[in-house]
Structure formats: C-alpha cells, structure tokens
Design a protein around this motif. Structure first.
Motif, mmCIF file in Angstrom:
data_model
loop_
_atom_site.group_PDB
_atom_site.id
_atom_site.type_symbol
_atom_site.label_atom_id
_atom_site.label_comp_id
_atom_site.label_asym_id
_atom_site.label_seq_id
_atom_site.Cartn_x
_atom_site.Cartn_y
_atom_site.Cartn_z
ATOM 1 N N MET A 1 0.546 -1.078 -0.001
ATOM 2 C CA MET A 1 0.037 -0.047 0.053
ATOM 3 C C MET A 1 0.897 1.211 0.090
ATOM 4 N N SER A 2 0.579 2.180 -0.796
ATOM 5 C CA SER A 2 1.347 3.351 -0.855
ATOM 6 C C SER A 2 0.998 4.474 0.246
ATOM 7 N N ARG A 3 2.005 5.171 0.628
ATOM 8 C CA ARG A 3 2.000 5.958 1.677
ATOM 9 C C ARG A 3 1.160 6.879 1.353
ATOM 10 N N GLN A 4 0.312 7.761 2.496
ATOM 11 C CA GLN A 4 -0.339 8.780 2.194
ATOM 12 C C GLN A 4 0.660 10.045 1.889
ATOM 13 N N ARG A 5 0.029 11.002 1.260
ATOM 14 C CA ARG A 5 0.886 12.165 0.910
ATOM 15 C C ARG A 5 0.565 13.385 1.454
ATOM 16 N N ILE A 6 1.333 14.074 2.190
ATOM 17 C CA ILE A 6 0.946 15.340 2.581
ATOM 18 C C ILE A 6 1.960 16.329 1.926
ATOM 19 N N VAL A 7 1.205 17.345 1.404
ATOM 20 C CA VAL A 7 1.840 18.561 0.649
ATOM 21 C C VAL A 7 1.807 19.797 1.775
ATOM 22 N N GLY A 8 2.997 20.258 2.007
ATOM 23 C CA GLY A 8 3.321 21.327 2.878
ATOM 24 C C GLY A 8 3.046 22.639 1.843
ATOM 25 N N PHE A 9 2.834 23.683 2.003
ATOM 26 C CA PHE A 9 2.707 24.982 1.039
ATOM 27 C C PHE A 9 3.212 25.989 1.827
ATOM 28 N N SER A 10 4.075 26.878 1.726
ATOM 29 C CA SER A 10 4.312 28.077 2.482
ATOM 30 C C SER A 10 4.306 29.139 1.593
ATOM 31 N N ALA A 11 3.794 30.315 1.872
ATOM 32 C CA ALA A 11 3.710 31.564 1.231
ATOM 33 C C ALA A 11 4.890 32.442 1.495
ATOM 34 N N ASN A 12 5.949 31.979 2.248
ATOM 35 C CA ASN A 12 7.111 32.940 2.055
ATOM 36 C C ASN A 12 7.597 33.381 0.886
ATOM 37 N N LEU A 13 8.301 34.537 0.788
ATOM 38 C CA LEU A 13 8.673 34.967 -0.328
ATOM 39 C C LEU A 13 10.165 35.037 -0.614
ATOM 40 N N GLN A 14 10.852 34.109 0.289
ATOM 41 C CA GLN A 14 12.255 33.719 0.306
ATOM 42 C C GLN A 14 12.646 32.614 0.983
ATOM 43 N N ARG A 15 13.612 32.188 0.879
ATOM 44 C CA ARG A 15 13.937 30.740 1.507
ATOM 45 C C ARG A 15 15.491 31.124 1.841
ATOM 46 N N PRO A 16 15.783 30.848 3.224
ATOM 47 C CA PRO A 16 15.177 30.335 4.134
ATOM 48 C C PRO A 16 14.156 31.044 5.012
ATOM 49 N N SER A 17 12.934 30.632 5.572
ATOM 50 C CA SER A 17 12.239 31.463 6.135
ATOM 51 C C SER A 17 11.639 30.836 7.440
ATOM 52 N N LYS A 18 11.146 31.667 8.414
ATOM 53 C CA LYS A 18 10.300 31.196 9.614
ATOM 54 C C LYS A 18 9.149 30.462 9.245
ATOM 55 N N THR A 19 8.282 30.952 8.379
ATOM 56 C CA THR A 19 6.960 30.065 7.760
ATOM 57 C C THR A 19 7.405 28.852 7.197
ATOM 58 N N ARG A 20 8.447 28.555 6.594
ATOM 59 C CA ARG A 20 8.903 27.260 5.861
ATOM 60 C C ARG A 20 9.195 26.542 7.154
ATOM 61 N N ALA A 21 10.006 26.989 8.069
ATOM 62 C CA ALA A 21 10.287 26.396 9.289
ATOM 63 C C ALA A 21 9.278 25.700 10.155
ATOM 64 N N LEU A 22 8.210 26.529 10.194
ATOM 65 C CA LEU A 22 6.894 26.135 11.007
ATOM 66 C C LEU A 22 6.458 24.743 10.177
ATOM 67 N N VAL A 23 6.371 25.061 8.683
ATOM 68 C CA VAL A 23 5.570 24.013 8.087
ATOM 69 C C VAL A 23 6.542 22.740 7.861
ATOM 70 N N GLU A 24 7.773 23.055 7.957
ATOM 71 C CA GLU A 24 8.685 21.806 8.161
ATOM 72 C C GLU A 24 8.547 21.072 9.461
ATOM 73 N N ALA A 25 8.530 22.009 10.671
ATOM 74 C CA ALA A 25 8.131 21.324 11.790
ATOM 75 C C ALA A 25 6.985 20.571 12.040
ATOM 76 N N VAL A 26 5.816 20.911 11.543
ATOM 77 C CA VAL A 26 4.564 20.065 11.751
ATOM 78 C C VAL A 26 4.907 18.865 10.831
ATOM 79 N N ALA A 27 5.412 19.030 9.448
ATOM 80 C CA ALA A 27 5.680 17.841 8.669
ATOM 81 C C ALA A 27 6.436 16.767 9.343
ATOM 82 N N ALA A 28 7.609 17.219 9.760
ATOM 83 C CA ALA A 28 8.643 16.365 10.576
ATOM 84 C C ALA A 28 7.943 15.651 11.878
ATOM 85 N N GLU A 29 7.115 16.173 12.517
ATOM 86 C CA GLU A 29 6.512 15.761 13.686
ATOM 87 C C GLU A 29 5.374 14.781 13.097
#
Length: 197
Positions: free
Chosen positions: A1-29
C-alpha cells in the motif's frame, strides 16, 4: 500500500524563512508518528507569472504543478507570513485557483508567522474561514510563531513547539483513523466542525 501524501505549502517570499520552518516542523512531527510522504513547496516555486494569471490556464507550469499537488494530496500543511493582519495576497491568489470540491474533508494543518503576537489571531480570522469555504478539516490546533520564537531561523519557543506537536498529532490522527487524538468517533465530527467556526 502506498503511503499517504502530505503537501506543505508556504507563502514565504524567500528561503529560508520562519514560515517554512513551521511547515517543516509540523511535517516532521507528523512523519515521526505515521508513515507518510512529504512534499514541500513555497510560493517562490510557483514561478513569476503567478500574480499576473487570471485563469488556471494562464498559470506558469510550476504553479499548475503545485495546484495539482495540493488538490491530489491526502492532507495539507499550509502557512503564510502575516502582512497587515492577513495571509499574503499570493497565498490567497493561488488558492483562488483550487477546485472548490478538491479540499472537501481533507485534513489541513495551519501555521503562520508574524513580527509580533498581535497578529496571532490571523489563523482564526483569515485561515479558518478560507478552509471552511473548501469544507476542509482544519485541525483544532493552529500554530503561530512570532519573530521572538525563533533563533537563527530555528523554532526555540517551547510553547510554540508544543502546539506544533499537538497539530501534528491531530493531523496524523485524522489521516490514520479519521479521528482526533482523545476523541471517540461520534465526537470527532463535532470537534472538527467547532474548530472551523
């Protein structure tokens, strides 16, 4: 069975960013709790033509790809920096192209970042109504982080970290059992509906 897919989308206008860090943190957890495939995108990945597109057909190919990923995902983690009390215009513009039926009953975790705590209610007053329109299942715990909660781009506030963990637990619960942790099946629909109000 294939894994379920989570898509993270962050509206930050540059990388790295704090918003991306929060999206990544929730994804990792979430990934630490259940086996999932994570795909992460920023608004900068959508291409320069996103803001000038009037229809889905006018979008640059990268933006269309992100839309397809959002619509086909099993769950979403979405985030935006806050400007003038709301998510960015490009965040809303991208979601204006999402098929209104594509997010129905889809679990969504919400994160946002801003300069100070006075913007914290953006998750309740801007994000929840948007995803309520789509009939998505926004998890009860949203995560907001201000500049003081980060150090060198990394989340350091234990209270915000706890909210990340709660949001991830709720997202993984919806993905695996259709349940929020600690709730019986009959309570889940009411809890999710209440959170969307």
């Amino acid at each position: 069975m294939s894994r379920q897919r989570i898509v993270g989308f962050s509206a930050n206008l540059q990388r790295p960013s704090k918003t991306r860090a929060l999206v990544e943190a929730v994804a990792a957890e979430t990934a630490a709790r259940i086996p999932v495939e994570i795909r992460l995108y920023d608004v900068v990945d959508a291409g320069n033509g996103l803001g000038s597109a009037w229809s889905r057909e006018q979008l640059p190919l990268p933006a269309r790809h992100i839309l397809d990923e959002i619509e086909e995902a099993d769950a979403l983690i979405v985030g935006s920096p806050v400007y003038k009390g709301a998510y960015t215009g490009l965040f809303k513009h991208l979601f204006d192209f999402v098929d209104p039926a594509a997010l129905a009953n889809k679990p969504v975790a919400i994160v946002a970042t801003g300069g100070g705590h006075r913007h914290a209610l953006v998750v309740e007053h801007a994000f929840r109504p948007l995803f309520g329109f789509f009939n998505a299942l926004a998890v009860p715990t949203a995560v907001y982080g201000s500049d003081a909660d980060f150090e060198n781009g990394a989340l350091v506030n234990p209270g915000v970290r706890a909210r990340v963990e709660d949001a991830a637990a709720q997202l993984s619960g919806l993905l695996t059992r259709g349940l929020l942790p600690g709730l019986r099946p009959a309570q889940t629909a009411a809890a999710v509906a209440g959170a969307a109000r």
